[in-house]
Design an enzyme around this catalytic site. Structure first.
Site, mmCIF file in Angstrom:
data_model
loop_
_atom_site.group_PDB
_atom_site.id
_atom_site.type_symbol
_atom_site.label_atom_id
_atom_site.label_comp_id
_atom_site.label_asym_id
_atom_site.label_seq_id
_atom_site.Cartn_x
_atom_site.Cartn_y
_atom_site.Cartn_z
ATOM 1 N N THR A 343 0.847 -1.189 0.000
ATOM 2 C CA THR A 343 0.000 0.000 0.000
ATOM 3 C C THR A 343 0.884 1.241 0.000
ATOM 4 O OG1 THR A 343 -1.770 1.175 1.176
ATOM 5 C CG2 THR A 343 -0.179 0.007 2.535
ATOM 6 N N HIS A 396 2.457 -11.431 14.396
ATOM 7 C CA HIS A 396 3.512 -11.969 15.253
ATOM 8 C C HIS A 396 3.228 -13.407 15.695
ATOM 9 C CE1 HIS A 396 7.111 -11.728 17.400
ATOM 10 N NE2 HIS A 396 6.729 -11.111 18.513
#
Length: 425
Positions: A343, A396
């Site tokens: 993006t 994560h």
């Protein structure tokens, strides 16, 4: 009569919102004509007529949520399309005159089923007025709205060339007859602090829900780095005219970033994966999502098998997808199945941001504005360089900090030495 139903849209889509009708009640329709547009969670879809005839009645209006298989209109396939108006009026005359029969409900008792006899003889003026009303046409939406607002739709003047009373006519009539101090307002409205209430589009609601879900379902972290864009700017300056003449497309930044991301994904494959229950799905292909901003919100069309594309092919594909997005021509297949997203908030002037994951993907790279800043070349020299901050948001749960940081460093190194991209991918 033929029922106009909401067709199957896609495997994962069961409902949508009607955004607008391109045909009105009484219009002639040919097979293949676009009847209306329906807004789904991702794109707008045009619904075409499967038969020819006259659009008899519309049940669902713009803004209504409809399910796949739901009947939204009726199409009269036997109607004379060359005499549409006459056919519709005769039907309305019949309905109106039937409503003026001797049996009617007592207006003082809506639940009463007892017949009330009309006077056998009525004054000519009353008869003329009732005949006039019986010939008038109002769409189902107009009749429903008038009924809800307690308005006699026969007293409303139509703005339609065919004389039909629409829901907009009812709204205009209501505004014209209600005194300003009687017009409805929100209980918390302050006349000194005017506000406007805007209904969220279906796509905007979906984007909002998707972003909240991404933050709630993933252990999202972001790591940052910066890229010296000197080499890429120099290469583009030297090659852009030759590139455009040969390939008929501009050499932009996105092809460099796409190539660098793919190279880094091959070294750190966990960022090209997703979680499904208690399994990690490692994807051995590279379908890169490119975020595109439109008036309706952000969409992420997918660049299929981007690792197999040249710089020119990437630029062509991105330009084509962006144009389709702006023209609302993207198909559902254009938006599904990406493995990683890029993006670029820099085109709007963003210097630094934290991109949100495009779930179920576990990685997204954010590009930002190129800004000239003083950079230390060594202990004794400082130069002004065109610098860009880049950000990597990652899940994560399966991507460790070491992998994320190393991935971003790899992207940085390739961008600062772009000629290596020809060897790396």
């Amino acid at each position: 009569m033929i029922e106009v139903k909401i067709p199957e849209l896609a495997e994962s889509i069961t409902e949508g919102t009607i955004s607008k009708w391109l045909k009105s009640e009484g219009d002639a329709v040919k097979e293949g004509d676009v009847l209306f547009e329906i807004e789904t969670d991702k794109v707008n879809v045009e619904i075409n007529a499967e038969h020819s005839g006259v659009l008899k009645e519309i049940f669902s209006q713009p803004g209504d949520t409809v399910q796949v298989g739901e009947v939204v209109a009726l199409l009269n396939e036997n109607a004379d399309v060359n005499n549409v108006n006459g056919g519709d009026i005769s039907v309305e005359e019949s309905r109106g005159r039937n409503q003026e029969k001797a049996v009617r409900k007592d207006p003082g008792d809506e639940d009463s089923d007892q017949p009330v006899e009309e006077p056998k003889e009525r004054p000519k003026a009353v008869q003329a007025e009732q005949d006039h009303r019986a010939r008038r046409i109002a769409t189902p939406a107009a009749r429903k709205l008038a009924r809800e607002q307690g308005i006699d739709w026969n007293s409303i003047e139509s703005q339609d060339p065919l004389g039909r009373i629409t829901a907009d006519d009812v709204k205009s009539y209501k505004l014209s007859v209600i005194a300003p101090d009687q017009k409805p307002s929100h209980p918390d409205a302050d006349p000194d602090k005017p506000i406007e209430r805007i209904r969220m589009s279906r796509r905007r609601q979906t984007i909002a829900n998707h972003l909240v879900q991404a933050q709630q379902s993933a252990a999202m972290l972001t790591t940052f780095n910066e890229v010296d864009m000197t080499a890429i700017l120099d290469l583009r300056r030297r090659r852009k005219n030759q590139f455009q003449e040969k390939h008929n497309v501009r050499l932009g930044f996105m092809s460099f970033f796409t190539k660098a991301v793919i190279s880094a994904l091959k070294v750190f494959p966990m960022l090209n994966a997703e979680i499904q229950k208690d399994e990690i799905i490692l994807k051995k292909y590279y379908d890169i999502g490119i975020a595109v901003s439109t008036d309706e919100g952000l969409v992420v069309p997918v660049l299929r098998h981007a690792d197999r594309l040249s710089f020119a092919q990437i630029e062509h594909e991105i330009a084509s997808l962006a144009e389709k997005a702006r023209n609302n021509e993207l198909r559902l297949s254009d938006l599904q199945g990406g493995t990683f997203t890029i993006t670029n908030g820099g085109i709007f002037g963003s210097l630094l941001s934290t991109p949100i994951l495009n779930t179920p993907q576990v990685g997204i790279l954010g590009m930002h504005k190129i800004q000239t800043r003083p950079i230390a070349i060594d202990e004794h020299r400082t130069e002004n360089r065109p610098m860009m901050y880049i950000a990597l948001s990652y899940d994560h749960r399966i991507v460790d900090g070491k992998e994320a940081v190393s991935f971003l460093v790899r992207v940085k190194e390739l961008l600062e030495d772009p000629e290596n991209l020809l060897l790396e991918v």
